[in-house]
Structure formats: C-alpha cells, structure tokens
Design an enzyme around this catalytic site. Structure first.
Site, mmCIF file in Angstrom:
data_model
loop_
_atom_site.group_PDB
_atom_site.id
_atom_site.type_symbol
_atom_site.label_atom_id
_atom_site.label_comp_id
_atom_site.label_asym_id
_atom_site.label_seq_id
_atom_site.Cartn_x
_atom_site.Cartn_y
_atom_site.Cartn_z
ATOM 1 N N MET A 174 6.831 4.285 -1.913
ATOM 2 C CA MET A 174 7.509 4.605 -0.663
ATOM 3 C C MET A 174 8.849 3.868 -0.580
ATOM 4 O O MET A 174 9.438 3.762 0.497
ATOM 5 C CB MET A 174 6.627 4.248 0.537
ATOM 6 C CG MET A 174 5.302 5.020 0.519
ATOM 7 S SD MET A 174 4.578 5.255 2.145
ATOM 8 C CE MET A 174 4.335 3.570 2.656
ATOM 9 N N LEU A 209 11.933 -1.208 -2.841
ATOM 10 C CA LEU A 209 11.221 -1.719 -4.013
ATOM 11 C C LEU A 209 11.335 -3.239 -4.151
ATOM 12 O O LEU A 209 12.392 -3.816 -3.923
ATOM 13 C CB LEU A 209 11.760 -1.037 -5.276
ATOM 14 C CG LEU A 209 11.677 0.496 -5.259
ATOM 15 C CD1 LEU A 209 12.244 1.062 -6.554
ATOM 16 C CD2 LEU A 209 10.238 0.964 -5.051
ATOM 17 N N HIS A 210 10.232 -3.843 -4.535
ATOM 18 C CA HIS A 210 10.186 -5.279 -4.831
ATOM 19 C C HIS A 210 9.560 -5.458 -6.216
ATOM 20 O O HIS A 210 9.208 -4.462 -6.873
ATOM 21 C CB HIS A 210 9.404 -6.028 -3.750
ATOM 22 C CG HIS A 210 8.059 -5.427 -3.452
ATOM 23 N ND1 HIS A 210 7.026 -5.416 -4.366
ATOM 24 C CD2 HIS A 210 7.584 -4.771 -2.358
ATOM 25 C CE1 HIS A 210 5.971 -4.811 -3.838
ATOM 26 N NE2 HIS A 210 6.295 -4.396 -2.627
ATOM 27 N N GLY A 229 6.732 -6.202 -7.177
ATOM 28 C CA GLY A 229 5.415 -5.560 -7.346
ATOM 29 C C GLY A 229 5.577 -4.146 -7.868
ATOM 30 O O GLY A 229 4.969 -3.753 -8.870
ATOM 31 N N HIS A 230 6.437 -3.364 -7.191
ATOM 32 C CA HIS A 230 6.722 -2.006 -7.660
ATOM 33 C C HIS A 230 7.304 -2.049 -9.081
ATOM 34 O O HIS A 230 6.935 -1.245 -9.947
ATOM 35 C CB HIS A 230 7.768 -1.323 -6.782
ATOM 36 C CG HIS A 230 7.372 -1.126 -5.347
ATOM 37 N ND1 HIS A 230 7.988 -1.797 -4.314
ATOM 38 C CD2 HIS A 230 6.449 -0.318 -4.776
ATOM 39 C CE1 HIS A 230 7.466 -1.402 -3.163
ATOM 40 N NE2 HIS A 230 6.527 -0.509 -3.401
ATOM 41 N N LYS A 248 -2.962 -4.272 -5.434
ATOM 42 C CA LYS A 248 -2.659 -4.690 -4.054
ATOM 43 C C LYS A 248 -3.318 -3.735 -3.061
ATOM 44 O O LYS A 248 -3.806 -4.143 -2.023
ATOM 45 C CB LYS A 248 -1.139 -4.696 -3.861
ATOM 46 C CG LYS A 248 -0.647 -4.684 -2.436
ATOM 47 C CD LYS A 248 -0.623 -6.053 -1.875
ATOM 48 C CE LYS A 248 -0.298 -6.130 -0.399
ATOM 49 N NZ LYS A 248 0.347 -5.014 0.226
ATOM 50 N N VAL A 275 1.312 -8.470 -7.706
ATOM 51 C CA VAL A 275 2.394 -9.441 -7.935
ATOM 52 C C VAL A 275 2.584 -10.230 -6.645
ATOM 53 O O VAL A 275 2.659 -9.649 -5.556
ATOM 54 C CB VAL A 275 3.693 -8.733 -8.349
ATOM 55 C CG1 VAL A 275 4.824 -9.742 -8.507
ATOM 56 C CG2 VAL A 275 3.483 -7.964 -9.651
ATOM 57 N N MET A 292 3.346 -9.563 -2.585
ATOM 58 C CA MET A 292 4.590 -8.852 -2.264
ATOM 59 C C MET A 292 4.271 -7.535 -1.568
ATOM 60 O O MET A 292 3.323 -6.839 -1.933
ATOM 61 C CB MET A 292 5.392 -8.585 -3.529
ATOM 62 C CG MET A 292 5.987 -9.848 -4.085
ATOM 63 S SD MET A 292 7.194 -9.459 -5.348
ATOM 64 C CE MET A 292 7.567 -11.124 -5.895
HETATM 65 P P1 AMP Z 1 4.022 1.552 -1.722
HETATM 66 O O1 AMP Z 1 5.499 1.688 -1.897
HETATM 67 O O2 AMP Z 1 3.617 0.468 -0.787
HETATM 68 O O3 AMP Z 1 3.345 2.875 -1.435
HETATM 69 O O4 AMP Z 1 3.440 1.109 -3.135
HETATM 70 C C1 AMP Z 1 3.662 1.858 -4.297
HETATM 71 C C2 AMP Z 1 2.841 1.296 -5.419
HETATM 72 O O5 AMP Z 1 3.196 -0.071 -5.634
HETATM 73 C C3 AMP Z 1 1.332 1.317 -5.136
HETATM 74 O O6 AMP Z 1 0.644 1.653 -6.315
HETATM 75 C C4 AMP Z 1 1.064 -0.115 -4.743
HETATM 76 O O7 AMP Z 1 -0.269 -0.529 -4.992
HETATM 77 C C5 AMP Z 1 2.033 -0.860 -5.646
HETATM 78 N N1 AMP Z 1 2.314 -2.208 -5.122
HETATM 79 C C6 AMP Z 1 2.764 -2.540 -3.890
HETATM 80 N N2 AMP Z 1 2.858 -3.886 -3.764
HETATM 81 C C7 AMP Z 1 2.437 -4.416 -4.934
HETATM 82 C C8 AMP Z 1 2.285 -5.742 -5.443
HETATM 83 N N3 AMP Z 1 2.579 -6.814 -4.721
HETATM 84 N N4 AMP Z 1 1.834 -5.899 -6.710
HETATM 85 C C9 AMP Z 1 1.526 -4.814 -7.469
HETATM 86 N N5 AMP Z 1 1.642 -3.538 -7.062
HETATM 87 C C10 AMP Z 1 2.092 -3.341 -5.816
#
Ligand code: AMP
Length: 284
Positions: A35, A38-39, A41-42, A154, A181, A189
C-alpha cells in the site's frame, strides 16, 4: 552492467500486455503487493524478490475495501515519488499503480471470503478486512500471474489467509514468507508508525516488549498460557491506551492454545494515541 529502467504501469490491460511475452518466455516473476509509503520492511521483500526472480513487479495501491468505516483510509500516508525512487534503486522492473476505479468498477459484486481464519484476531475488530485483502490480492494475482509473492510475517494472519486462498483455489503462485523488519529498539516497522508522536512511539515499543515476555517465559521452561496472558495484559496496559487483543495461538489454525509450544504464535493488536498497531512473534 546494464541497469534497466523502472516502468510504471497504471492499467490492468497495460500490465497484462507488458508481462505476456515475459510469461511466454518462461521468466520467473516475483511480485510484492504493497500500500506504499515504503519502509525497510517493504524493501526487504523487494530485495528478496530481486535475488530470486528474473522480473520483479511491485504494486502500490491503498485498497479501500480492506478498510472498515471509520478507519484511516482517507489519511493513510502516501509518498509515491519517494517510493518510486527507492524501488528504482533496488532495480525493480515494473510498478503497478492502479486507481480505485481501475481495480473496482462501479458495479463490483464479487468477493473472496476465506472462512474461519478471517474471523479471528484482526478479523473480529476489522469486520470485512480480510475479505477486502483476499479479493484485491486475488485480482492482483490474476493480473500479474506471479510465480512467487513476497509477503511479511508482520501481518501473520494475512499470510495464513492468503496461503489458504491460494491453496483452496489452486492458484499457480506461492507465498514466500519474509521475517518482520524492526527498528533498532524492536518496534516493528509500519507505515502507520508515521502517525506516532515521539512520546507515542516510545509507548508503542511495549508491543514488542510484551511479546518478548512470552518468549522469555518459554525459554525459562514455563508453558502455561493463562497466567502468562494475564501478566502480558497487565504489562501492555501500562503503556497503550487500549488492547484490542493478545492471543497465543496455533501457528496454522490460529486457534488459542493452553500451553506454549515451539512455533506457536503470539499476536498483539493495540491502540496508541488512536493508532492501531499490530505485532507478533513465533515462539522458538
Ligand atoms: P502494506 O503496505 O502494509 O500492505 O504491506 C505490504 C507488505 O509488506 C505485506 O506483505 C506486509 O506484511 C509487508 N510488511 C509490512 N511491514 C513489514 C515489516 N516491518 N517487516 C516485513 N514485512 C513487512
């Protein structure tokens, strides 16, 4: 060394047409749905996809159907320019940035419901959330047709829901689970961390510290869950404004368990200053 340019794709048809010859040529396609905002983790997912696949596709789409009424859809953080810059640096090939209208035409009537797994934990307080997630991810899989999807632990419940969907519907893709992460002090994150004031961020740390109590208990040879949950709730409630849930569950069914065991999962959701945060760990 040749560095290929990142290509932006805005429509479903563009993605299908662009990827078709790559599918025909048998290229291995890795996909990272996000979504945005980005950090690291992404980016860890993108890096893993880059290592393992010939073609890397990232989607950035704040999916409206996975937000419940009254949640943070309208203020969800966005920064497409900086996102694209970071994805360019990592050598991503294609970024799909559809509009809401592109993903859901006005008469969308079809929804994916993964029973049982969607009803627990986050599904209880975010009614319809996993239906929105499963539906958008199935649509994205159908458009991108990835060999592998890279997703984070996460969002552990999300991983299980999507793995079940892929298995039940015989989809030709698989999920590569990637570890959570964290910031140096242990905070997981999240794009939503940007909502937190410095003081709230400090309080948010207690999610991770509370999870750690479960691991320490298991390492010390104790396995009884009931008394541990009471201690964890006591500890967490000193820092957060409201606990949504703390649960210790089987790592496949998400059903509560009475005794800690290796590989069970401990999951927390709690509110800090109006921001809902989640975190989880595997007991090792
Ligand atoms: P989002 O943008 O929140 O929908 O996340 C997109 C993808 O990034 C999903 O697969 C999340 O599980 C992964 N994600 C989000 N935060 C982290 C994190 N801190 N460490 C690892 N993956 C993450």
């Amino acid at each position: 060394v040749t560095t290929s340019e990142l290509i932006l794709l805005a429509t479903i048809q563009q993605v299908k047409e662009t990827l078709k010859p790559l599918h025909c040529a048998g290229k291995k396609i890795g996909f990272v749905p996000t979504m945005g905002y980005l950090h690291q983790g992404h980016l860890s997912l993108v890096e893993k996809a880059r290592q393992e696949c010939e073609i890397v596709v990232v989607s950035i789409f704040v999916n409206p159907t996975q937000f419940s009424p009254g949640e943070d859809l309208s203020r969800y953080p966005r920064n497409i320019e900086s996102d694209l810059e970071r994805l360019r640096e990592l050598g991503v090939d294609y970024v799909f940035t559809p509009t809401n209208q592109e993903m859901y035409h006005h008469n969308h009537l079809t929804w994916i419901n993964v029973e049982k797994l969607s009803d627990r934990l986050c599904g209880k307080s975010r009614v319809g959330h996993f239906q929105g997630v499963a539906t958008v991810v199935l649509k994205l899989i159908n458009v991108v047709r990835p060999d592998a999807m890279y997703m984070g632990e996460k969002d552990f419940q999300q991983l299980l829901v999507l793995e079940k969907m892929i298995n039940d519907l015989d989809l030709d893709t698989r999920i590569v689970r990637c570890p959570t992460v964290r910031e140096q002090d242990g905070l997981a994150m999240s794009s939503r961390n940007s909502y937190l004031s410095p003081a709230a961020r400090q309080r948010a740390l207690s999610l991770h510290n509370t999870l750690q109590m479960a691991q320490n208990t298991f390492t010390a040879g104790e396995t009884e869950v009931e008394s541990l949950l009471i201690k964890m709730k006591e500890h967490l409630s000193q820092s957060v404004d409201k606990i949504d849930y703390i649960e210790i569950v089987d790592n496949e069914t998400l059903e509560p368990i009475n005794n800690l065991n290796k590989h069970c999962r401990v999951l927390i959701a709690a509110f800090v200053d109006g921001t809902r945060l989640i975190d989880n760990i595997e007991i090792l």
